[in-house]
Design a protein around this motif. Sequence first.
Motif, PDB file in Angstrom:
ATOM      1  N   UNK A  31       0.831  -1.200   0.000  1.00 54.76           N
ATOM      2  CA  UNK A  31       0.000   0.000   0.000  1.00 54.76           C
ATOM      3  C   UNK A  31       0.869   1.254   0.000  1.00 54.76           C
ATOM      4  N   UNK A  32       0.542   2.200  -0.892  1.00 61.93           N
ATOM      5  CA  UNK A  32       1.179   3.507  -0.880  1.00 61.93           C
ATOM      6  C   UNK A  32       0.129   4.567  -1.143  1.00 61.93           C
ATOM      7  N   UNK A  33       0.323   5.730  -0.526  1.00 62.55           N
ATOM      8  CA  UNK A  33      -0.663   6.806  -0.642  1.00 62.55           C
ATOM      9  C   UNK A  33       0.027   8.158  -0.683  1.00 62.55           C
ATOM     10  N   UNK A  34      -0.687   9.125  -1.261  1.00 61.10           N
ATOM     11  CA  UNK A  34      -0.269  10.515  -1.210  1.00 61.10           C
ATOM     12  C   UNK A  34      -1.336  11.320  -0.486  1.00 61.10           C
ATOM     13  N   UNK A  35      -0.867  12.159   0.448  1.00 58.40           N
ATOM     14  CA  UNK A  35      -1.745  13.050   1.186  1.00 58.40           C
ATOM     15  C   UNK A  35      -1.233  14.472   1.034  1.00 58.40           C
ATOM     16  N   UNK A  36      -2.155  15.424   1.169  1.00 60.71           N
ATOM     17  CA  UNK A  36      -1.759  16.800   1.317  1.00 60.71           C
ATOM     18  C   UNK A  36      -2.248  17.280   2.674  1.00 60.71           C
ATOM     19  N   UNK A  37      -1.458  18.159   3.284  1.00 63.41           N
ATOM     20  CA  UNK A  37      -1.789  18.665   4.610  1.00 63.41           C
ATOM     21  C   UNK A  37      -1.854  20.170   4.563  1.00 63.41           C
ATOM     22  N   UNK A  38      -3.011  20.700   4.896  1.00 62.92           N
ATOM     23  CA  UNK A  38      -3.239  22.136   4.924  1.00 62.92           C
ATOM     24  C   UNK A  38      -3.689  22.524   6.329  1.00 62.92           C
TER      25      UNK A  38
END
Lengths: 112, 109
Positions: A31-38
């Motif tokens: 499993x791999x994921x991309x997140x953005x954090x604001x």
Amino acid sequence: NAGVTQTPKFQVLKTGQSMTLQCAQDMNHEYMSWYRQDPGMGLRLIHYSVGAGITDQGEVPNGYNVSRSTTEDFPLRLLSAAPSQTSVYFCASSSYKVYGYTFGSGTRLTVV
Amino acid sequence: TQLLEQSPQFLSIQEGENLTVYCNSSSVFSSLQWYRQEPGEGPVLLVTVVTGGEVKKLKRLTFQFGDARKDSSLHITAAQPGDTGLYLCAENNNNDMRFGAGTRLTVKP
């Protein structure tokens, strides 16, 4: 054991430019994921992959593309950067989701 | 749409005090994880809870999963400046992990 490696650490783009954020893991995680954090928004899922050759959209996929040609690498492409994509981007991997993710140290992207 | 609600959003305490932060959802968690994130770094996994009513301890940190698996709490005893950071809860859903917005904890010496 490097874990999850993200490059670059910092990037400034002009509106309309494209670029690729790199992510590599050496733990043989499926499993791999991309997140953005604001600020105030927490981590929001952009795209994820459950194995090589398999990707799917998350909560905020517009403006981003991904591919997973190998187990190790999961690059995130910004097609035409916009100021709204200014954020901190995190890549994460896991052998099995219930056991939790290992995160990279992030890429701080500014679009001007 | 944010599925997880964390409270409080901010917390500032003195060294040695105890504190509790919360994570709630309107739906049942299949499993829940707590992470701590320090400035300039990615989140680091603290614990995973799976069974309703489960309690796990990690040194001065105590994690509890509600009986109905809709809420969780993190209690820190005798907080230290090294506990300063953003505490995130995350739910394992069908597609991937969904995160709350976090509780930003500051422990003053």
